[in-house]
Each structure stands twice: as C-alpha cells, then as structure tokens.
Design a protein around this motif. Structure first.
Motif, PDB file in Angstrom:
ATOM      1  N   ASN A 109      36.006  63.659  28.205  1.00  0.00           N
ATOM      2  CA  ASN A 109      35.274  64.820  28.694  1.00  0.00           C
ATOM      3  C   ASN A 109      34.057  65.219  27.872  1.00  0.00           C
ATOM      4  OD1 ASN A 109      36.903  65.569  31.036  1.00  0.00           O
ATOM      5  ND2 ASN A 109      38.523  65.868  29.521  1.00  0.00           N
ATOM      6  N   TYR A 110      33.998  64.833  26.604  1.00  0.00           N
ATOM      7  CA  TYR A 110      32.867  65.182  25.740  1.00  0.00           C
ATOM      8  C   TYR A 110      31.822  64.078  25.846  1.00  0.00           C
ATOM      9  CZ  TYR A 110      35.496  68.886  23.305  1.00  0.00           C
ATOM     10  OH  TYR A 110      36.197  70.017  22.994  1.00  0.00           O
ATOM     11  N   LYS A 111      30.622  64.431  26.308  1.00  0.00           N
ATOM     12  CA  LYS A 111      29.532  63.465  26.473  1.00  0.00           C
ATOM     13  C   LYS A 111      28.219  64.142  26.111  1.00  0.00           C
ATOM     14  CE  LYS A 111      31.925  61.238  30.346  1.00  0.00           C
ATOM     15  NZ  LYS A 111      32.565  60.238  29.567  1.00  0.00           N
ATOM     16  N   VAL A 112      27.193  63.331  25.904  1.00  0.00           N
ATOM     17  CA  VAL A 112      25.848  63.847  25.655  1.00  0.00           C
ATOM     18  C   VAL A 112      24.840  63.091  26.515  1.00  0.00           C
ATOM     19  CG1 VAL A 112      26.337  64.603  23.284  1.00  0.00           C
ATOM     20  CG2 VAL A 112      25.405  62.311  23.684  1.00  0.00           C
ATOM     21  N   TYR A 113      23.661  63.687  26.666  1.00  0.00           N
ATOM     22  CA  TYR A 113      22.536  62.959  27.238  1.00  0.00           C
ATOM     23  C   TYR A 113      21.243  63.460  26.618  1.00  0.00           C
ATOM     24  CZ  TYR A 113      21.101  66.569  30.741  1.00  0.00           C
ATOM     25  OH  TYR A 113      20.661  67.697  31.375  1.00  0.00           O
ATOM     26  N   PHE A 114      20.203  62.629  26.714  1.00  0.00           N
ATOM     27  CA  PHE A 114      18.876  62.944  26.201  1.00  0.00           C
ATOM     28  C   PHE A 114      17.930  63.160  27.380  1.00  0.00           C
ATOM     29  CE2 PHE A 114      21.013  60.283  23.094  1.00  0.00           C
ATOM     30  CZ  PHE A 114      20.869  61.029  21.931  1.00  0.00           C
ATOM     31  N   ARG A 115      16.976  64.058  27.194  1.00  0.00           N
ATOM     32  CA  ARG A 115      15.996  64.362  28.239  1.00  0.00           C
ATOM     33  C   ARG A 115      14.597  64.278  27.653  1.00  0.00           C
ATOM     34  NH1 ARG A 115      14.910  70.440  30.559  1.00  0.00           N
ATOM     35  NH2 ARG A 115      13.142  69.888  31.901  1.00  0.00           N
TER      36      ARG A 115
END
Length: 181
Positions: free
Chosen positions: A147-153
């Motif tokens: 459930n723990y995720k990241v993304y870059f923008r």
C-alpha cells in the motif's frame, strides 16, 4: 567485563537458553535509476517507462543492492521491503526562455486511492540556455509494501525540459533502505 584494548577480539558467552541476538546488516536495499528520455511537457506522474538503471559500463553500473525497486508503467514505485528509506531525485532542467520547472514527490499509504505531496523543488530561468538542478530528498517510513508507494511529477511552466538520456544521467532517482521501520 571490558578486558583488553578496543582493538582486541572479544568473546560473548551466551547461556544455554533460547536467546535472540540482534545484528546490524548494513544497507540491504539500494537502487538508482535515470530518466532515459527528455520530457518537454508536464508529466503527472512521470511514467515508469521513462526510467532505467544506468548500464553505461557493463558490469559496473546498473547494479543494485537487494531486490531493487519496481515501477509500473504509470510511474508508481513499489518498495521491495519495509523499512526506513532515503528517497532522492536530482533533476536537470533546461530552458528555452523565461520559465519555471518544478519537480514533486508524492506518496500514498492506501495503494493510490489518495496521494499526498511529500516534497517539491523548483528551478527558474531568465534566458535561453539556462539550466537548473532542483533536488528532492526525503526519509520515508515504509510500513507496508502493498500500500505504500511514491511517484515523481514534473511541471513545465512553458519552456522547461526535464533532461533525460539513455547514455548520460542528467535526471536521476535513488532509493536507499537505511534501516528497519
């Protein structure tokens, strides 16, 4: 008892009982990626197909410690194990006129139902040929790998390019597991 000097060998005696001995294993996960294609428009998130491990020197670069990170085509990054992670992005943004270029790190604890801004950085340019190098660096407590995720923008204000290349590391992201959660 502390017999002998600090440099001499020590012996630990454990009674004949069930016991647990805690050890420190150092860094068990570390991974590094580069943006392999320049982005000339905003991307939210930056798609996973735009990243690869740097393999410029066969056998030397592109290495990882542990299982390594995974990223889906959308750009959502999955952690290989729970723990405290240092997550970094170093961006290289070029400009063709007066403009701004922004990078962001977002996170979720519910597998993407809700995303929260963790950190952002920007770069501004006054003239053609200006280059900025904004950086992000956050320490995250990853308690659940599902459930723990990241993304870059990346956000382009009008004339910014987030530089990428398959032969040079202009923009990079890295993930280092520092310890247990």
């Amino acid at each position: 008892t502390n017999a002998g000097s600090l440099g001499s060998d020590k012996t630990i005696t454990i009674p004949n009982e069930t016991a647990t001995l805690a050890t420190t294993n150092g860094i068990t996960e570390a991974d590094h990626f580069r943006l392999d294609t320049s982005l000339t428009a905003s991307a939210n998130p930056i798609g996973g197909a735009n990243f690869d491990r740097n393999d410029a020197i066969s056998g030397m670069t592109g290495a990882k410690v542990g299982t390594g990170m995974s990223v889906d085509s959308t750009g959502h990054w999955t952690f290989p194990s729970t723990g405290i992670y240092l997550v970094q992005m170093k961006a290289n943004i070029s400009f063709s006129a007066y403009s701004g270029g922004y990078i962001y790190l977002y996170g979720t604890v519910d597998n993407g139902s809700n995303w929260t801004l963790i950190q952002n950085a920007n770069s501004q340019a006054q003239t053609n040929y200006d280059v900025g190098e904004p950086q992000l660096s956050s320490i995250l407590d990853i308690q659940d790998t599902s459930n723990y995720k990241v993304y870059f923008r990346f956000y382009d204000e009008g004339s910014a390019t987030l530089r990428g290349s398959s032969s040079s590391s202009h923009t990079t992201v890295s993930f280092i597991r520092l310890g247990d959660t």
